[in-house]
Design a protein around this motif. Structure first.
Motif, PDB file in Angstrom:
ATOM      1  N   THR A  24      -6.246  -2.077  -3.893  1.00  0.00           N
ATOM      2  CA  THR A  24      -6.856  -2.627  -2.672  1.00  0.00           C
ATOM      3  C   THR A  24      -7.635  -3.908  -2.982  1.00  0.00           C
ATOM      4  OG1 THR A  24      -8.724  -1.097  -2.855  1.00  0.00           O
ATOM      5  CG2 THR A  24      -6.911  -0.443  -1.406  1.00  0.00           C
ATOM      6  N   SER A  25      -8.240  -3.993  -4.161  1.00  0.00           N
ATOM      7  CA  SER A  25      -8.914  -5.238  -4.555  1.00  0.00           C
ATOM      8  C   SER A  25      -7.910  -6.383  -4.665  1.00  0.00           C
ATOM      9  CB  SER A  25      -9.631  -5.064  -5.898  1.00  0.00           C
ATOM     10  OG  SER A  25     -10.693  -4.157  -5.784  1.00  0.00           O
TER      11      SER A  25
ATOM     12  N   MET B 203       0.831  -1.204   0.000  1.00  0.00           N
ATOM     13  CA  MET B 203       0.000   0.000   0.000  1.00  0.00           C
ATOM     14  C   MET B 203       0.866   1.255   0.000  1.00  0.00           C
ATOM     15  SD  MET B 203      -3.191   0.288  -0.219  1.00  0.00           S
ATOM     16  CE  MET B 203      -3.981   1.831  -0.568  1.00  0.00           C
ATOM     17  N   GLU B 204       1.967   1.238   0.743  1.00  0.00           N
ATOM     18  CA  GLU B 204       2.876   2.383   0.755  1.00  0.00           C
ATOM     19  C   GLU B 204       3.441   2.648  -0.640  1.00  0.00           C
ATOM     20  OE1 GLU B 204       6.993   3.561   3.028  1.00  0.00           O
ATOM     21  OE2 GLU B 204       5.412   2.619   4.222  1.00  0.00           O
ATOM     22  N   ALA B 205       3.758   1.587  -1.359  1.00  0.00           N
ATOM     23  CA  ALA B 205       4.217   1.747  -2.744  1.00  0.00           C
ATOM     24  C   ALA B 205       3.141   2.415  -3.584  1.00  0.00           C
ATOM     25  CB  ALA B 205       4.588   0.384  -3.329  1.00  0.00           C
ATOM     26  N   GLY B 206       1.887   2.034  -3.363  1.00  0.00           N
ATOM     27  CA  GLY B 206       0.785   2.676  -4.068  1.00  0.00           C
ATOM     28  C   GLY B 206       0.709   4.159  -3.780  1.00  0.00           C
TER      29      GLY B 206
ATOM     30  N   TYR C  16      -6.337   4.459  -9.002  1.00  0.00           N
ATOM     31  CA  TYR C  16      -5.854   3.093  -9.205  1.00  0.00           C
ATOM     32  C   TYR C  16      -5.473   2.406  -7.899  1.00  0.00           C
ATOM     33  CZ  TYR C  16      -6.711   3.114 -14.051  1.00  0.00           C
ATOM     34  OH  TYR C  16      -7.387   3.133 -15.258  1.00  0.00           O
ATOM     35  N   LEU C  17      -5.688   3.101  -6.783  1.00  0.00           N
ATOM     36  CA  LEU C  17      -5.615   2.401  -5.502  1.00  0.00           C
ATOM     37  C   LEU C  17      -6.851   1.523  -5.329  1.00  0.00           C
ATOM     38  CD1 LEU C  17      -4.067   5.024  -3.059  1.00  0.00           C
ATOM     39  CD2 LEU C  17      -2.932   3.268  -4.428  1.00  0.00           C
ATOM     40  N   THR C  18      -7.889   1.747  -6.143  1.00  0.00           N
ATOM     41  CA  THR C  18      -9.065   0.871  -6.117  1.00  0.00           C
ATOM     42  C   THR C  18      -8.694  -0.546  -6.537  1.00  0.00           C
ATOM     43  OG1 THR C  18     -10.561   2.728  -6.498  1.00  0.00           O
ATOM     44  CG2 THR C  18     -11.409   0.536  -7.023  1.00  0.00           C
TER      45      THR C  18
END
Length: 117
Positions: free
Chosen positions: A104-105, A82-85, A99-101
């Motif tokens: 997270t999926s 998540m941190e990379a995101g 695009y974190l959507t």
């Protein structure tokens, strides 16, 4: 909504089709990919985490699925991924945030919170 495993199946199907129709081109790309990923300085998990960030910045759901699964398999945590995101969002802005959507999926599919805290 398409599952992240379905995205990976799409990649496999495309690669096989391209190997059949355009073997020189796809095998050249796959060979380059293998060489680029073979360096010893970074761990497999670090490489996959970097690829997650690049996938979010490039806005590629298929890439996100592939590299989140790879990062999870290499031992990366949900928080690392998540941190990379978020680093991708920092560098690429609002479009990357969306695009974190799929990120997270993919995390929910390949690295469920209850399994890894």
């Amino acid at each position: 909504m398409t599952s992240m495993n379905e995205r990976i199946q799409d990649i496999t199907a495309l690669t096989e089709r391209l190997k059949s129709k355009y073997p020189a081109e796809i095998n050249s790309f796959l060979g380059f990919m293998g060489k680029a990923e073979s360096g010893p300085a970074l761990s497999k998990a670090q490489k996959e985490i970097i690829n997650v960030a690049l996938s979010v910045a490039a806005q590629c759901e298929w890439c996100i699925a592939l590299h989140v699964k790879g990062a999870a398999a290499a031992g990366a945590s949900r928080d690392e991924i998540m941190e990379a995101g978020f680093l991708a969002v920092l560098m690429h802005g609002g479009p990357a945030l969306m695009y974190l959507t799929p990120l997270t999926s993919a995390l929910d599919e390949f690295l469920p919170e209850e399994a890894h805290g």
